[in-house]
Design a protein around this motif. Structure first.
Motif, mmCIF file in Angstrom:
data_model
loop_
_atom_site.group_PDB
_atom_site.id
_atom_site.type_symbol
_atom_site.label_atom_id
_atom_site.label_comp_id
_atom_site.label_asym_id
_atom_site.label_seq_id
_atom_site.Cartn_x
_atom_site.Cartn_y
_atom_site.Cartn_z
ATOM 1 N N SER A 62 0.852 -1.194 0.000
ATOM 2 C CA SER A 62 0.000 0.000 0.000
ATOM 3 C C SER A 62 0.888 1.244 0.000
ATOM 4 O O SER A 62 1.567 1.518 1.001
ATOM 5 N N PRO A 63 0.912 1.983 -1.114
ATOM 6 C CA PRO A 63 0.076 1.748 -2.287
ATOM 7 C C PRO A 63 0.751 0.837 -3.301
ATOM 8 O O PRO A 63 1.959 0.590 -3.223
ATOM 9 N N LEU A 64 -0.072 0.374 -4.268
ATOM 10 C CA LEU A 64 0.457 -0.295 -5.450
ATOM 11 C C LEU A 64 0.393 0.685 -6.620
ATOM 12 O O LEU A 64 -0.413 1.619 -6.625
ATOM 13 N N LEU A 65 1.240 0.461 -7.587
ATOM 14 C CA LEU A 65 1.313 1.350 -8.745
ATOM 15 C C LEU A 65 1.015 0.582 -10.027
ATOM 16 O O LEU A 65 1.405 -0.577 -10.171
ATOM 17 N N ALA A 66 0.307 1.248 -10.928
ATOM 18 C CA ALA A 66 0.105 0.742 -12.287
ATOM 19 C C ALA A 66 0.749 1.750 -13.228
ATOM 20 O O ALA A 66 0.326 2.902 -13.301
ATOM 21 N N VAL A 67 1.784 1.319 -13.926
ATOM 22 C CA VAL A 67 2.535 2.217 -14.805
ATOM 23 C C VAL A 67 2.115 1.942 -16.247
ATOM 24 O O VAL A 67 2.312 0.844 -16.765
ATOM 25 N N MET A 68 1.516 2.947 -16.877
ATOM 26 C CA MET A 68 1.066 2.829 -18.263
ATOM 27 C C MET A 68 1.951 3.669 -19.174
ATOM 28 O O MET A 68 2.480 4.705 -18.761
ATOM 29 N N HIS A 69 2.073 3.217 -20.420
ATOM 30 C CA HIS A 69 2.776 3.987 -21.447
ATOM 31 C C HIS A 69 1.727 4.447 -22.458
ATOM 32 O O HIS A 69 1.191 3.662 -23.227
ATOM 33 N N VAL A 70 1.419 5.748 -22.400
ATOM 34 C CA VAL A 70 0.268 6.322 -23.083
ATOM 35 C C VAL A 70 0.720 7.023 -24.367
ATOM 36 O O VAL A 70 1.730 7.737 -24.358
ATOM 37 N N ILE A 96 -10.058 3.696 -12.428
ATOM 38 C CA ILE A 96 -10.651 2.421 -12.024
ATOM 39 C C ILE A 96 -9.760 1.311 -12.560
ATOM 40 O O ILE A 96 -9.378 1.326 -13.727
ATOM 41 N N ILE A 97 -9.451 0.349 -11.703
ATOM 42 C CA ILE A 97 -8.528 -0.735 -12.066
ATOM 43 C C ILE A 97 -9.250 -2.068 -11.914
ATOM 44 O O ILE A 97 -9.905 -2.325 -10.906
ATOM 45 N N SER A 98 -9.137 -2.911 -12.926
ATOM 46 C CA SER A 98 -9.633 -4.284 -12.854
ATOM 47 C C SER A 98 -8.507 -5.215 -13.285
ATOM 48 O O SER A 98 -7.709 -4.860 -14.158
ATOM 49 N N ARG A 102 -7.576 -1.558 0.342
ATOM 50 C CA ARG A 102 -7.737 -1.872 1.761
ATOM 51 C C ARG A 102 -8.092 -3.336 1.992
ATOM 52 O O ARG A 102 -7.964 -3.833 3.112
ATOM 53 N N THR A 103 -8.531 -4.026 0.952
ATOM 54 C CA THR A 103 -8.889 -5.440 1.096
ATOM 55 C C THR A 103 -7.686 -6.357 0.925
ATOM 56 O O THR A 103 -7.792 -7.562 1.162
ATOM 57 N N ASN A 104 -6.557 -5.807 0.472
ATOM 58 C CA ASN A 104 -5.325 -6.579 0.263
ATOM 59 C C ASN A 104 -5.505 -7.721 -0.736
ATOM 60 O O ASN A 104 -4.853 -8.760 -0.636
ATOM 61 N N GLN A 105 -6.389 -7.523 -1.716
ATOM 62 C CA GLN A 105 -6.569 -8.538 -2.748
ATOM 63 C C GLN A 105 -5.571 -8.376 -3.891
ATOM 64 O O GLN A 105 -5.187 -9.356 -4.522
ATOM 65 N N SER A 153 -13.409 -4.445 -9.030
ATOM 66 C CA SER A 153 -12.754 -3.226 -9.500
ATOM 67 C C SER A 153 -12.256 -2.443 -8.294
ATOM 68 O O SER A 153 -12.801 -2.541 -7.186
ATOM 69 N N PHE A 154 -11.225 -1.650 -8.519
ATOM 70 C CA PHE A 154 -10.568 -0.899 -7.449
ATOM 71 C C PHE A 154 -10.339 0.529 -7.931
ATOM 72 O O PHE A 154 -10.148 0.770 -9.126
ATOM 73 N N THR A 155 -10.368 1.458 -6.995
ATOM 74 C CA THR A 155 -10.215 2.869 -7.349
ATOM 75 C C THR A 155 -8.798 3.350 -7.083
ATOM 76 O O THR A 155 -8.086 2.813 -6.237
ATOM 77 N N GLY A 156 -8.419 4.377 -7.808
ATOM 78 C CA GLY A 156 -7.108 4.987 -7.639
ATOM 79 C C GLY A 156 -7.105 6.364 -8.275
ATOM 80 O O GLY A 156 -8.158 6.915 -8.606
#
Length: 354
Positions: free
Chosen positions: A201-209, A224-226, A262-265, A234-237
């Protein structure tokens, strides 16, 4: 040939021409009548339609990314030795400074005792010489020698104590033990990796746009992340960082999305889809996406007027999964064809299926 016979033949020929002309005229009128009847009885094409409505639409950018941890540390043994005990296991949550393993310290404890004896002896001698020097009983040179010996023995004692302390491997950050690299009885060398600790916490999603999206994305925009591993969840960020430079080789820039689960999934390494909301418009003219026909850069729809489908060019705006915003070309309340328009001709008669 006499004159009466010639006159009779002329009458016969004229009669034949008249009959032929009348026959041809009758056939043409019959064919025209049939064509007119065909046009008037052309069957209506069954279609489905929807009305242009006013509503809110949001624009998204979607991309894929693998999740990674914001903080992750490879724990190394600061002192070499035999692994005596394991104090943490994979999956355990540990706090910064918590013990993870204990190395054998028998020899180092003996070294510490020897260093302590030398330190205490040098300390007593230094205090004695310091007092005598203040009374001018010993020279400054003797005093400096005693102080130097004291400093040396103290440093040796501190190093020996530190070596003993280093036989306890501790977590450099708070997090979850994601990997254990040693077993009891293993001989490890100084600076060898022994554990990996990951902060989830936190986790990161790195995109190349693609660079064409550069002006649309801003920090703090919602996301929104799935992930494939958790279908239906789905998870928010939010967008945490945007790189100010574009990669010349790929024509993309890096966007970092932060997710707090927060669910640690969610786990580092999971692959998923990230959707960033970058614009919302209210009171937009909306139609189903299926209503729009595209030909190159042009777009159009079929608008129904008194059961007649009229093709109308339109200018499109934002789109989401179901709807598209129309900027020009139609009005709220117009009825547009959503299914069955691909094979229609302009001004075709249609029958709307309810």
């Amino acid at each position: 040939m006499d004159k009466s016979t010639l006159r009779w033949m002329n009458v016969v020929c004229a009669s034949c021409l008249l009959v032929f002309a009348l026959g041809t005229s009758g056939c043409g009128e019959e064919a025209q009548s049939k064509d007119t009847q065909t046009d008037e009885t052309e069957p209506a094409v069954p279609v489905e339609a929807a009305k242009v409505v006013s509503g809110e639409i949001a624009a998204y950018f979607s991309g894929t990314a693998s999740l990674e941890a914001e903080q992750e540390a490879v724990v190394v043994a600061k002192e070499g030795g035999l692994v005596a005990r394991l104090l943490a296991e994979e999956g355990d949550y540990v706090r910064k400074g918590q013990a993870l393993a204990k190395l054998d310290d028998e020899r180092l404890l003996l070294d510490l005792q020897r260093a302590e004896v030398g330190y205490l002896k040098a300390e007593r001698e230094f205090k004695r010489k310091e007092e005598m020097h203040s009374k001018q009983i010993v020279s400054t040179e003797e005093y400096e020698v005693a102080r130097s010996e004291y400093d040396t023995q103290k440093a040796n004692f501190d190093l020996a104590k530190l070596a003993v302390d280093f036989t306890t491997v501790v977590a450099p950050i708070s997090g979850v033990v994601s990997e254990r690299m040693i077993k009891v009885g293993n001989m490890v060398q100084a600076n060898a990796p022994v554990f990996r600790v990951t902060d989830f916490s936190p986790l990161l999603a790195v995109m190349h746009v693609p660079e064409r999206e550069l002006n649309k994305l801003k920090t703090q925009q919602g996301a929104i992340i799935s992930v494939d591993a958790l279908p239906g969840a789905s998870f928010t960020g939010h967008v945490e960082r945007i790189s100010p430079t574009v990669d010349r080789a790929t024509g993309t820039f890096k966007v970092t999305v932060e997710i707090r689960d927060r669910t640690n999934q969610l786990k580092p390494g999971m692959f998923g889809r990230v959707t960033v909301l970058y614009e919302t418009r209210s009171e937009a003219m909306l139609i189903p996406k299926t209503a729009i026909l595209y030909e190159g850069d042009d777009s159009s729809v079929f608008v129904i007027h008194d059961s007649i489908a009229v093709r109308q060019s339109v200018t499109v705006g934002l789109s989401d999964e179901l709807s598209t915003e129309i900027l020009t070309g139609v009005d709220v309340g117009d009825q547009v064809i959503t299914i069955g328009q691909n094979n229609l001709r302009d001004s075709s008669r249609v029958d709307v299926i309810q």
